[in-house]
Design a protein around this motif. Structure first.
Motif, short mmCIF file in Angstrom:
data_model
loop_
_atom_site.label_atom_id
_atom_site.label_comp_id
_atom_site.label_asym_id
_atom_site.label_seq_id
_atom_site.Cartn_x
_atom_site.Cartn_y
_atom_site.Cartn_z
N LEU A 297 23.34 18.24 -31.17
CA LEU A 297 22.40 17.81 -30.34
C LEU A 297 22.72 16.76 -29.55
N ALA A 298 23.87 16.40 -29.51
CA ALA A 298 24.04 15.31 -28.25
C ALA A 298 23.85 16.39 -26.56
N GLY A 299 24.11 17.13 -26.83
CA GLY A 299 24.98 18.37 -25.62
C GLY A 299 24.00 18.95 -25.34
N THR A 300 22.69 19.41 -26.12
CA THR A 300 21.20 20.06 -25.78
C THR A 300 20.48 20.15 -24.34
N ALA A 301 20.43 21.03 -24.24
CA ALA A 301 19.48 21.16 -23.01
C ALA A 301 17.54 21.22 -22.89
N VAL A 302 17.46 19.57 -23.79
CA VAL A 302 16.00 19.90 -24.09
C VAL A 302 15.96 18.18 -23.27
N ASP B 51 13.23 15.88 -15.14
CA ASP B 51 14.26 17.14 -15.88
C ASP B 51 15.67 17.28 -15.09
N MET B 52 16.04 16.53 -15.09
CA MET B 52 17.94 16.24 -14.91
C MET B 52 18.48 15.02 -16.40
N ILE C 43 22.34 18.98 -16.76
CA ILE C 43 22.25 20.02 -17.57
C ILE C 43 20.03 19.75 -17.01
N MET C 44 20.05 20.81 -16.65
CA MET C 44 18.36 21.40 -16.21
C MET C 44 18.49 21.96 -17.00
N GLU C 45 16.47 22.48 -16.97
CA GLU C 45 15.93 23.33 -17.69
C GLU C 45 16.96 24.69 -18.07
N ARG D 159 49.29 24.90 -21.24
CA ARG D 159 48.87 25.07 -19.62
C ARG D 159 49.06 23.81 -19.05
N PRO D 160 49.55 23.62 -18.18
CA PRO D 160 49.72 22.15 -16.93
C PRO D 160 48.07 21.54 -16.68
N ARG D 161 48.02 20.29 -16.25
CA ARG D 161 47.38 19.63 -15.87
C ARG D 161 46.28 20.38 -15.06
N THR D 162 45.29 20.92 -15.62
CA THR D 162 44.72 21.68 -14.90
C THR D 162 42.76 21.25 -14.65
N PHE D 163 42.30 21.00 -13.70
CA PHE D 163 40.56 21.36 -13.14
C PHE D 163 40.16 21.94 -12.63
N GLY D 164 39.23 21.62 -13.19
CA GLY D 164 37.91 22.98 -13.11
C GLY D 164 36.46 22.42 -12.64
N LEU D 165 35.61 23.61 -12.66
CA LEU D 165 34.15 24.00 -12.46
C LEU D 165 33.45 24.86 -13.08
N ARG D 166 31.94 24.67 -13.92
CA ARG D 166 31.78 26.15 -14.78
C ARG D 166 30.21 25.10 -14.13
N VAL D 167 29.53 27.17 -14.11
CA VAL D 167 27.77 27.16 -13.40
C VAL D 167 27.63 27.93 -14.66
N SER D 168 26.73 27.37 -14.92
CA SER D 168 25.72 29.14 -16.48
C SER D 168 24.02 28.40 -15.77
N TYR D 169 23.66 29.82 -16.10
CA TYR D 169 22.05 29.80 -15.60
C TYR D 169 21.61 30.94 -17.21
N SER D 170 20.67 30.16 -17.53
CA SER D 170 20.17 30.79 -18.76
C SER D 170 18.36 31.24 -18.32
N TYR D 171 17.85 32.32 -18.89
CA TYR D 171 16.42 32.29 -18.98
C TYR D 171 16.30 33.07 -20.87
#
Length: 838
Positions: free
Chosen positions: A17-22, A751-752, A791-793, A826-838
């Motif tokens: 509920l807290a993280g949804t893209a609504v 929108d964001m 999060i966008m639409e 795993r030792p300290r790790t930094f990352g980036l994630r990108v997703s697209y949904s239709y």
């Protein structure tokens, strides 16, 4: 806003509920009702009187969960052992004795005591749990405590269910996500995952497919070193640790070895930084066909391949905080493939709901393992790589040459599992309702282990006028998968076939004494589990000197599965059968719509197994390991408080354990792994999860979970080796585990939306084994993670940091060869994630 995550817990729902893209306004701060299937019927999570913890698809994504160890780190009360991808073992509520040694896990391993399910199908496997990548999962569901009436033999300590997303009959869906991450002192990792859902015939027939590729960079270095046979247990002057194997009983005890030439094994060609790479590649395709209003058919095919190099443990004697390292003298690599096809038919027969689920799983693993550490305990090692003048001296001071001890094992395991379950469910609205059915599974494991000593081809003196050992081969009369002689240098091998056949009938009946207020439930399961072995385990010395005999150097298992083997001329069983009935009882009280109180009595079991080296060590090794059994008493509660802003679910439990099984390697008894019943024990504990979504702060969700354990060995039951004594803890049983996370989401504009989520995880210390020669204390650890996203639409992006304090969490510990080998996170790790949904 309606959410319906079947089987998900409150902690999963509120995070969703807290993280949804609504993007239509602030998230409502209320813990809503959800539906679970933990008892194989659909019920509200707060109405089902059993403990169930889960992570929904949203939670899995929020926590960046991909593989086996990821989600276990997030579940208090659940711990793991093992040494890398495809090599893990699950423990729940501290019901653990040891972690299997993977080179012989299939044939000598104990049956797991935690059942692992993929949708409706049990995929539990001896020694190596299926490491299913968490792609397009609806949820990971954990049912702690014995689940023997509904889930069978391996659910003695609990059940973990991986539930996939099913095809959507009405809507086209597609998504793609990609990520990249960077590990301190290690290599870059990258991954991609894509999903498509296509209704071919709207509201009638749909397909859903997912593909993934995850390349995980290494972070452990293979550093330079040398070894020689002078370090062997036959020649060394002292053990590596107080509880280690004897090293002063060899033929050369006290002899002057100055005239012996010890050639070094040198690992220069294998030295490599960050050598523990791993990749997960696979796909899953599902088809859903709605025959009519009452009947649906779902078919799913999954294929996955794991390619892994190096090892995932370190040598603490070489390690410093900035250098995770080990010394390996032969390549370490594994290829782990599985194909799984399942069919589920759901429908209605009169008033009964019917579910049939059948599946066929084929899994092939091919592994090469550096075995050089064996020289620290291998009391017969000099026979194979030293001249006869060294091992059998004619004078007090021997001379001759010992070849380099660069030992390795080539191991293949072919596993086939067929399962069928048919069950029926009566209408939920009935005052008397039942779930009942039958189950059948047939598992076959064919395992080949070729223990190779390259130096054995150059030793002199064991056969007149010859150099080196002859080719090894199966014992006469044995039934093996490969009848051919093994390659030169294979000094010992296993060629064993194991079958586990399980049959069961089960029923779970509930009667509402006072409708919607007071109910009682009784469950029963009849089971018949049969475990059998056949094949050959043989050494080159057996071929040389004992061609006609079967003795401690080799085991010949009968070819017809008739239940016998011959050891030293004595006929002993090669099969173990567990047949009986387990029960469950439950009473639940719902005084109001926000409160549920329940008490459960439940039983669980794990079948025994035959020992290959039965009768060895002067009769110390038993022929058959007895079934170990547990009885569980549990008091639980489920509370929705403060107008559904706070949910607190928990339970207190007491478990009695009888004849706990364990795996043992002690060369002073026999030079093979074997199993035994070790102890009776008891486990006491409290566990719970808490979710708070305050109305005063829209978009804020605070979630936490904890486990408090008190495990104790009560009585030893005659194991052939020294076991931790009465009053000592069981293995892999931290006294406290907990996690806490807060997620705050807010609107940047129409929108964001943005969110931030810090989280922490803590585990107290634990022990690695109950067998004293393998028992080491595993340190406590504290992990901290943080993520921030937008999060966008249709789009979302996140940056995250994992293990921000660069903690070395000791996930498991291996002391089999008298040298500590610690599997770490795993030792300290930094990352980036990108997703697209239709």
């Amino acid at each position: 806003m309606a959410y319906k995550y079947s089987g998900a817990s409150a902690i999963a729902l509120t995070t969703a509920l807290a993280g949804t893209a609504v993007l239509s306004g602030a998230v409502q701060a209320e813990v809503e009702e959800i539906i679970v299937t933990a008892t194989k019927r659909a019920e509200s999570t707060q109405d089902v009187p059993v403990a169930v913890t889960a992570m929904s698809s949203t939670t899995l994504e929020d926590l960046n969960v991909d593989v086996f160890t990821d989600y276990l780190l997030e579940l208090p009360g659940v711990s793991s052992g093992g040494s890398g991808p495809g090599q893990g073992t699950i423990y729940i509520r501290g019901l653990s004795s040891t972690t299997p040694h993977l080179t012989v896990a299939g044939v000598s391993g104990l049956a797991p005591n935690v059942a692992l399910y993929l949708d409706e199908q049990p995929v539990t496997q001896v020694g190596r749990n299926l490491d299913v990548y968490a792609a397009d999962l609806n949820r990971v569901e954990v049912l702690p405590g014995p689940q023997g009436t509904l889930f069978g033999a391996s659910s003695q300590a609990g059940t973990i269910r991986l539930i996939t997303n099913k095809p959507n009959l009405s809507t086209f869906e597609a998504s793609i996500s990609a990520g990249v991450s960077f590990t301190k002192g290690g290599e870059m990792s990258e991954k991609v995952e894509a999903m498509i859902n296509y209704p071919i015939i709207e509201n009638k027939f749909a397909l859903r497919g997912v593909f993934y590729n995850d390349n995980q960079g290494g972070y452990i270095d293979n550093v330079y070193g040398t070894r020689s046979a002078a370090d062997s247990a036959r020649f060394a002057s002292s053990t590596a640790r107080p509880n280690g194997v004897l090293t002063s009983d060899g033929f050369q005890a006290g002899a002057d070895l100055s005239a012996v030439t010890f050639l070094d094994a040198d690992n220069l060609e294998h030295v490599e930084e960050n050598f523990n790479d791993a990749s997960y590649t696979g796909f899953r395709v599902s088809a859903l066909y709605e025959v009519n209003e009452d009947w649906t058919v779902t078919a799913t095919h999954t294929r996955q391949r794991i390619d892994s190099e190096g090892v995932f443990f370190i040598d603490p004697e070489l390690d410093d905080p900035d250098d995770l390292s080990v010394q390996r003298f032969s390549p370490d690599e594994i290829v782990d493939d599985f194909d799984n096809t399942s069919l589920t038919v759901e429908g209605r027969l009169g008033m009964l709901e019917m579910v049939y689920s059948g599946a066929f799983l084929n899994r092939d693993t091919a592994q090469t393992v550096d075995y050089t550490d064996y020289l620290f305990v291998g009391q017969y090692l000099p026979y194979y790589i030293c001249d006869a003048s060294v091992s059998y001296p004619g004078a007090a001071d021997p001379s001759g040459t010992c070849q380099p001890p660069n030992l390795y094992v080539n191991s293949t395991t072919d596993t086939e599992v067929m399962t069928h379950e048919l069950r029926f469910v009566t209408p939920e609205e009935n005052r008397l309702k039942a779930t009942f059915g039958g189950f059948y599974s047939d598992q076959k494991i064919v395992e080949n282990n070729n223990f190779t000593y390259p130096g054995s081809r150059f030793v002199a003196g064991y056969a007149p006028g010859e150099i080196g050992f002859p080719q090894n081969g199966p014992l006469p009369g044995s039934s093996v998968s490969d009848p051919n002689p093994r390659p030169l240098g294979v000094i010992f091998f296993n060629d064993i076939t194991r079958t586990d056949v399980q049959k069961g009938l089960f029923a779970d009946v509930t009667y509402d004494l006072i409708p919607d207020t007071l109910s009682i439930t009784g469950g029963v399961r009849w089971h018949d589990v049969d475990v059998r072995l056949k094949g050959s385990a043989n050494s080159s010395f057996n071929n040389l000197f004992y061609q006609e005999d079967v003795n401690d150097f080799g085991t010949n298992l009968d070819t017809q599965f008739d239940g016998t083997q011959v050891i030293n001329g004595v006929t002993v069983p090669t099969g173990a059968e567990a047949k009986g009935t387990v029960f469950k009882g439950n009473i639940s009280w719902t005084p109001n719509e926000n409160t549920l109180i329940y008490f459960t009595y439940s039983e669980g079991f794990r079948p025994g197994l035959p020992n290959r080296p039965a009768g060895a060590g002067g009769g110390a090794v038993p022929a058959i390991i007895r079934t170990d059994e547990v009885v569980n008493y549990e008091f639980g509660w489920k509370l929705d408080l403060f107008e559904n802003q706070l949910r607190f679910n928990g339970n207190a439990f007491y478990v009695e354990v009888k004849d706990l099984q364990t795996t043992i390697f002690d060369p002073t008894i026999v030079n093979l792994f074997f199993s035994d019943n070790a102890a009776n024990a008891e486990i006491k504990g409290v566990e719970g999860d808490l979710t708070y979504a305050p109305t005063e702060v829209p978009g804020l969700t605070i979630s936490g979970a904890f486990s408090i354990l008190d495990t104790e060995i009560k009585e030893l039951v005659g194991a052939s080796v020294a076991i931790a004594g009465p009053g000592e803890d069981l293995a892999n049983a931290p006294s406290f585990q907990g996690n806490l996370r807060a997620r705050y989401a807010w609107d940047l504009n129409d929108d964001m939306r943005a969110y931030v989520m810090p989280r922490i995880t803590y585990s107290a210390s634990s022990y690695s084994d109950i067998v004293l020669i393998n028992r080491a204390e595993q340190d406590s650890y504290f992990l901290m993670n943080m993520s921030f996203g937008i999060i966008m639409e249709n789009w979302s992006a996140e940056i995250y940091g994992e293990n921000l304090t660069d903690e070395r969490a000791q996930l498991s510990n291996n002391l089999y060869f008298d040298r500590e080998r610690i599997s770490i996170n795993r030792p300290r790790t930094f990352g980036l994630r990108v997703s697209y949904s239709y």
